[in-house]
Design an enzyme around this catalytic site. Structure first.
Site, PDB file in Angstrom:
ATOM      1  N   GLU A 287       0.832  -1.213   0.000  1.00  0.00           N
ATOM      2  CA  GLU A 287       0.000   0.000   0.000  1.00  0.00           C
ATOM      3  C   GLU A 287       0.861   1.254   0.000  1.00  0.00           C
ATOM      4  OE1 GLU A 287      -3.472  -1.866   2.871  1.00  0.00           O
ATOM      5  OE2 GLU A 287      -1.820  -0.767   3.733  1.00  0.00           O
ATOM      6  N   CYS A 358      -0.698  33.037  11.784  1.00  0.00           N
ATOM      7  CA  CYS A 358      -0.408  33.678  13.072  1.00  0.00           C
ATOM      8  C   CYS A 358       0.069  32.639  14.048  1.00  0.00           C
ATOM      9  CB  CYS A 358      -1.658  34.360  13.601  1.00  0.00           C
ATOM     10  SG  CYS A 358      -1.904  35.914  12.818  1.00  0.00           S
TER      11      CYS A 358
END
Ligand code: LLP
Length: 428
Positions: A287, A358
């Protein structure tokens, strides 16, 4: 990291398209995928497995980067698809991916998600807990359905990687521990349930792994486990899924192996371990997520403010950051970047690249050498194709970037840029 190509104007080029053209057409921040590279990586997995002579499935781990076009590409490249949520499953089905090639993961799948997957008729459930073992069977029984399952087990292997992306050790939220006896108990329960067709076991030891020994150790443990099931329960389970986790190059420091070598080491080890146990060679499933898309992705940002703190540091801010790439803030992940509009100019400045959020921790790259950098330059950060867009967020109500695929000198949008209107769409 993509091998860098520049065009006659001296600009960075991706998939035959100049980055100047891309930013002019689509704006910034922009995620650009080299489609051919994704396809080459997918093919490298499949071709190496074909060479091994073993039966196999390569399932793309869609959590690394998913959108409908990526799903279509996976389908065209004959990959199966690993999904971990109703949302990923929905995207796959919306894109027309064949349900029989979808594998459903997750340590806490909800009843709604399980029903959705049963109704779609997906190929395989990777059962992760005792709760799911009971619940899925009840739901399958109600619907008179037979379902294919793998049991997720933890082999007790500690991969050499970041703690947050290590999953094969005993102390993990995922799967049934082999050493604790839970895997054994789960297997005995599963084998007694008439609506289950138990195909085998699954294990994923972690992500961004360079060394082969973690995979090899896991395969030995898994092979012994399947052999013990064979002896105790008299069933020979045919599938061994060893997950993903193959490392990629973010900076010069990373030295990943070619995909073919990971596959060869895995298939050789399977042949050896299962051969020693006299166990018929299983079908091997993998995978990969990161190793298919990471290096194919580049993020283009526009340079904004520059803050020079004499004798301390120069901060260069760009118009994205932890909203489109959380990995530096979350894992301390390192990236390399160049100025896309002047990639070959001499690097004489040492700067640190800040995002616009921020948050002091919103730094994309510390201590990067660049040519003298100015407002309006374009910064290209390499190898952002995995777990960048898929972990993107709207912190500070920053819209997520557009995503384009480029190939043979052509570009096309695969995910539109989010708008301010999109940001308030769900607000009441
Ligand atoms: N299979 C399973 C069961 C997984 O949990 C994962 C990744 C994969 C496959 C694919 O692993 P890959 O080939 O991409 O390494 N957000 C983190 C990575 C989390 C990985 C989660 N599971 C990061 O940005 O590094």
């Amino acid at each position: 990291m993509t091998a860098m190509t520049t065009n006659v104007q001296g600009q960075l080029e991706i998939g035959g398209v100049s980055t100047g053209e891309l930013t002019a057409a689509y704006g910034t921040p922009l995620m650009v995928y080299d489609e051919d590279m994704i396809r080459r990586n997918a093919r490298a997995f499949r071709e190496s497995f074909i060479e091994s002579g073993l039966e196999f499935q390569v399932a793309y781990a869609s959590k690394a980067f998913m959108c409908k076009e990526m799903v279509r590409l996976a389908e065209e490249e004959n990959l199966s698809l690993d999904v971990v949520s109703g949302g990923e499953l929905y995207t796959a089905l919306e894109a027309g991916f064949p349900a029989g090639r979808i594998h459903f993961h997750g340590n806490n799948k909800s009843e709604e998600e399980l029903v959705m997957a049963l109704e779609a008729g997906i190929g395989c459930f990777v059962v992760d807990s005792f709760l799911e073992l009971e619940l899925l069977h009840e739901l399958a029984k109600e619907r008179e359905q037979q379902v294919n399952i793998l049991l997720r087990v933890t082999p007790g292997v500690e991969a050499h990687t970041h703690d947050y992306i290590m999953t094969g050790q005993d102390d993990s939220k995922f799967g049934f521990g082999i050493s604790t006896g839970q895997a054994d108990r789960a297997m005995q329960i599963a084998l007694c349930k008439p609506h289950y067709n138990v195909l085998g076991i699954h294990s994923h030891i972690g992500s961004q792994i360079f060394e082969l020994d973690g995979f090899q150790q896991a395969i030995t443990v898994l092979s012994d486990f399947l052999q013990s099931v064979r002896l105790e329960c008299e069933v020979t389970l045919p599938v061994l899924n060893i997950g993903g986790g193959f490392g990629v190059r973010y900076t010069e420091e990373d030295k990943p192996l070619p995909i073919s070598e990971y596959v060869k080491a895995i298939t050789d080890c399977v042949k050896e371990s299962f051969g020693e146990n006299g166990y018929p060679l299983p079908e091997v499933w993998v995978e990969p997520g990161r190793s298919i898309v990471a290096e194919a992705g580049t993020t283009l940002y526009k340079v904004g403010s520059k803050k020079i703190i004499p004798d301390v540091r120069t901060y260069v801010s760009v118009d994205g950051g932890m909203t489109d790439n959380l990995r530096p803030a979350l894992y301390g992940a390192k990236y390399h970047a160049v100025l896309a509009n002047r990639p070959n100019e001499e690097c004489t400045e040492l700067v640190s690249i800040a995002g616009k959020c921020c948050e002091s921790g919103d730094m994309l790259i510390w201590d990067l050498k660049l040519p003298p950098v100015n407002f309006g330059d374009t910064l290209a950060v390499f190898s952002t194709g995995a777990y960048g867009y898929s972990m993107a967020n709207n912190y500070n109500r920053i819209p997520r970037p557009a995503v384009v695929f480029v190939k043979d000198g052509e570009s096309r949008v695969v995910i539109e840029r989010e708008t301010y209107a999109d940001l308030v769409r769900l607000d009441r």
